[in-house]
Structures are given as structure tokens and as C-alpha cells.
Design an enzyme around this catalytic site. Structure first.
Site, PDB file in Angstrom:
ATOM      1  N   HIS A  34     100.522 -14.894 -49.196  1.00 28.60           N
ATOM      2  CA  HIS A  34     101.629 -14.287 -48.461  1.00 28.60           C
ATOM      3  C   HIS A  34     101.915 -15.086 -47.189  1.00 28.60           C
ATOM      4  O   HIS A  34     103.072 -15.429 -46.898  1.00 28.60           O
ATOM      5  CB  HIS A  34     101.273 -12.835 -48.130  1.00 28.60           C
ATOM      6  CG  HIS A  34     102.202 -12.161 -47.181  1.00 28.60           C
ATOM      7  ND1 HIS A  34     103.125 -11.216 -47.577  1.00 28.60           N
ATOM      8  CD2 HIS A  34     102.357 -12.270 -45.832  1.00 28.60           C
ATOM      9  CE1 HIS A  34     103.796 -10.787 -46.529  1.00 28.60           C
ATOM     10  NE2 HIS A  34     103.343 -11.412 -45.458  1.00 28.60           N
ATOM     11  N   GLU A  35     100.883 -15.389 -46.425  1.00 27.83           N
ATOM     12  CA  GLU A  35     101.067 -16.110 -45.160  1.00 27.83           C
ATOM     13  C   GLU A  35     101.536 -17.545 -45.392  1.00 27.83           C
ATOM     14  O   GLU A  35     102.374 -18.061 -44.644  1.00 27.83           O
ATOM     15  CB  GLU A  35      99.763 -16.101 -44.354  1.00 27.83           C
ATOM     16  CG  GLU A  35      99.315 -14.720 -43.894  1.00 27.83           C
ATOM     17  CD  GLU A  35     100.369 -13.995 -43.068  1.00 27.83           C
ATOM     18  OE1 GLU A  35     101.143 -14.677 -42.359  1.00 27.83           O
ATOM     19  OE2 GLU A  35     100.428 -12.761 -43.137  1.00 27.83           O
ATOM     20  N   HIS A  86     105.225 -17.810 -45.854  1.00 26.48           N
ATOM     21  CA  HIS A  86     105.989 -17.835 -44.598  1.00 26.48           C
ATOM     22  C   HIS A  86     106.147 -19.264 -44.098  1.00 26.48           C
ATOM     23  O   HIS A  86     107.209 -19.666 -43.607  1.00 26.48           O
ATOM     24  CB  HIS A  86     105.278 -17.008 -43.526  1.00 26.48           C
ATOM     25  CG  HIS A  86     105.424 -15.533 -43.666  1.00 26.48           C
ATOM     26  ND1 HIS A  86     106.629 -14.923 -43.917  1.00 26.48           N
ATOM     27  CD2 HIS A  86     104.515 -14.519 -43.562  1.00 26.48           C
ATOM     28  CE1 HIS A  86     106.469 -13.611 -43.967  1.00 26.48           C
ATOM     29  NE2 HIS A  86     105.204 -13.346 -43.760  1.00 26.48           N
ATOM     30  N   GLU A 138     109.171 -10.184 -44.901  1.00 21.38           N
ATOM     31  CA  GLU A 138     107.900  -9.659 -45.401  1.00 21.38           C
ATOM     32  C   GLU A 138     107.987  -9.355 -46.891  1.00 21.38           C
ATOM     33  O   GLU A 138     107.054  -9.640 -47.646  1.00 21.38           O
ATOM     34  CB  GLU A 138     107.506  -8.400 -44.619  1.00 21.38           C
ATOM     35  CG  GLU A 138     107.122  -8.654 -43.172  1.00 21.38           C
ATOM     36  CD  GLU A 138     105.999  -9.667 -43.024  1.00 21.38           C
ATOM     37  OE1 GLU A 138     105.080  -9.689 -43.875  1.00 21.38           O
ATOM     38  OE2 GLU A 138     106.046 -10.460 -42.070  1.00 21.38           O
TER      39      GLU A 138
END
Length: 298
Positions: free
Chosen positions: A140-141, A144, A214
Site C-alpha cells: 500500500h505504501e 503511494h 487511500e
């Protein structure tokens, strides 16, 4: 930078629109600074200097504020190993890896571009999640970083910070002197009013972008690993455990909500319009739908 993370045209278009609107606000705000300082050179130096500092040193500022420390593969072999695997899978440069020694279970990515990015996890999240769940959070990070929305969020948050400083300066610095001169008082009140309006608009724009990014990172990270259920499990654990963290610690970390994997708040926001993240229910529902689309085995 092209990676194997699933592209998100919705995120790209929202980043473009947000950047354009904030750019218009920024131009107007520089004009406001010129009126306040009565010097175009000084106004540009102030605004440009603050923007440069926030953009160029965003990773160091975030790590310092969260007590994060860059770690080597020897110091954190399992964490580095997970990030190595994900970066190879995504075909992207490996960011620096950091650990923040705090009990708050969370993670965040920061940095002005993929080559200067940092992914930081807390000791709290490492204690609470198993290897697969932590890998889901890391994916997930990393999404980004790959989508470059970290840099956009860093720049987007700048205008609100600057507007807040101008408002504070006007209220506590110049307004008292303006009371002796009616025209000066009117000008100062106008500057404060415009600053508050700029802050409110930038606040809403960055919140809207933050919520969407997100969801985009949840989807891209889960598609990279092929296991949406592990990310959903991590979200459930973290959201439940954050509620057990002392409110004082949550308030100290709340300034970084927009960059966290999960918001450092207890309870629900008064309005989704002001929240930095979608609701837990929305995120879990989207991950459940993605799991069915991928035909993930329970």
C-alpha cells in the site's frame, strides 16, 4: 517512472485538478503576501522558500516528527526483505527504510520523488501484524510512492500551512497596530479573511484527494500482492488497536493523518468531508469486492 503497480486514471486526474486549483490559490496568495509585505521580492522569497523547504526536506521533517530512524538491512532484515520482494515485483527503485519506535500501529511513505522516498513503519505495527499483513501494508505504501501522490500531497499541504501562518500573523501581529488607523485595520481584516478562505479551500481539496488516494493505494497494493484479504485483515487489526492507544499520543500523531496508513484518531469523524481517510467499512468493502474479482481463495 513506470511500474507494475496498477495505474489509476482517477487518481491521476484528481491530482492534476487539485494541483491546478491549488496553483491558482497559490498565485492569489502570493499577491496577498505582496499586499501584506509591500514587497514582491520579499513575498516571493517567503512563499518560495517555505515551499522549497517543505518539498525538499519533507522526508526529514516527517521522520524527525515521528522519531523515525533509517535502518539498514542488517538492523531490520525481515522488513528490508519484504520491501526488496515488493520492489522487485513492482519493478521500482527501493526506497529508504525507516522504523519509528512508537506504539501507534501505523506506516507512512514520504519523499519528493521515487528516488528520494522513505517508507517508515512503527514498532507498534510490526508487533501486531504477521508477515503477510505487514507485506500488504508495505505494498500500500509503495503504491503511494509509485503513483507520486506523496509528493503531490506534500505540496498540497503547503498552502494551508502558509495561510494559517499568515492568519496567525495578522491576528497577533498586525491587527493591534491597525486599530490606530481605520484603513490599515480594514486591509488587515481583508487579509485575514482571505487567508482563512484560502486555508478552508486548500483544506477541503487536500482532504478529498487524501481519501481517494487511500482507496487507490489499497487497490494497487492488493493487486500487486494478489491478496486483498491480508490488507483487509491488517486494516481491521490496526483500526481496532488504535482505539486502545492513549488519546494524548493520538493527538500528537494526528498532524500526520493524511500520510498514515490508517488515521490516528479514535471514533468517527463528524463529517466525511473533513476526514483524511475513507471509513473502515468502505475500505473493507472495496477490498472484499476486489478479492472476489481476483478469485482469491480464503
Amino acid at each position: 517512472m513506470k511500474t507494475r503497480f496498477a495505474p489509476d486514471r482517477g487518481l491521476s486526474s484528481r491530482m492534476l485538478v487539485t494541483s491546478f486549483l491549488l496553483g491558482l490559490l497559490y498565485v492569489g496568495f502570493v499577491a496577498l503576501l505582496i499586499a501584506l509585505t509591500k514587497s514582491a521580492v520579499l513575498a516571493v522569497l517567503i512563499a518560495g522558500g517555505m515551499l522549497f523547504a517543505q518539498y525538499w526536506f519533507s522526508d526529514r521533517i516527517a521522520l524527525f516528527a515521528m522519531h523515525g530512524k533509517i535502518v539498514t538491512p542488517e538492523e531490520a532484515p525481515q522488513l528490508h526483505g519484504a520491501i526488496d520482494r515488493l520492489c522487485a515485483l513492482a519493478d521500482m527503485p527501493k526506497p529508504r527504510v525507516a522504523i519509528a519506535d512508537v506504539d501507534l500501529p501505523n506506516a507512512f511513505a514520504t519523499g519528493r520523488n521515487p528516488k528520494n522516498a522513505v517508507v517508515c513503519v512503527t514498532t507498534g505495527i510490526m508487533r501486531r501484524l504477521d508477515a503477510d499483513e505487514l507485506e500488504g501494508v508495505l505494498a500500500h505504501e509503495l503504491s503511494h510512492v509509485a503513483h507520486r501522490d506523496v509528493a503531490v500531497m506534500t505540496i498540497a499541504s503547503f498552502l494551508g500551512v502558509l495561510a494559517g501562518l499568515i492568519t496567525r500573523f495578522g491576528l497577533y501581529g498586525g491587527l493591534g497596530r491597525g486599530n490606530r488607523d481605520q484603513n490599515a485595520a480594514v486591509i488587515m481584516l481583508t487579509i485575514i479573511g482571505v487567508s482563512i478562505a484560502v486555508y478552508a479551500i486548500s483544506f477541503l481539496l487536500t482532504r478529498a484527494l487524501s481519501r481517494y488516494r487511500e482507496l487507490a493505494a489499497d487497490r494497487a497494493g492488493a493487486m500487486l500482492t494478489g491478496r486483498p484479504s491480508t490488507l483487509a485483515s491488517a486494516l481491521t487489526k490496526i483500526s481496532g488497536d488504535i482505539a486502545q492507544i492513549p488519546s494524548r499520543d493520538l493527538r500528537q500523531a494526528q498532524a500526520f493523518n493524511a500520510f498514515f496508513f490508517a488515521p490516528a484518531i479514535s471514533g468517527k469523524s463528524l463529517s466525511s468531508l473533513f476526514s483524511t481517510h475513507p471509513s473502515l467499512e468502505t475500505r473493507l468493502d472495496r477490498l472484499g469486492t476486489l478479492s472476489r474479482e481476483l478469485g482469491e481463495q480464503a
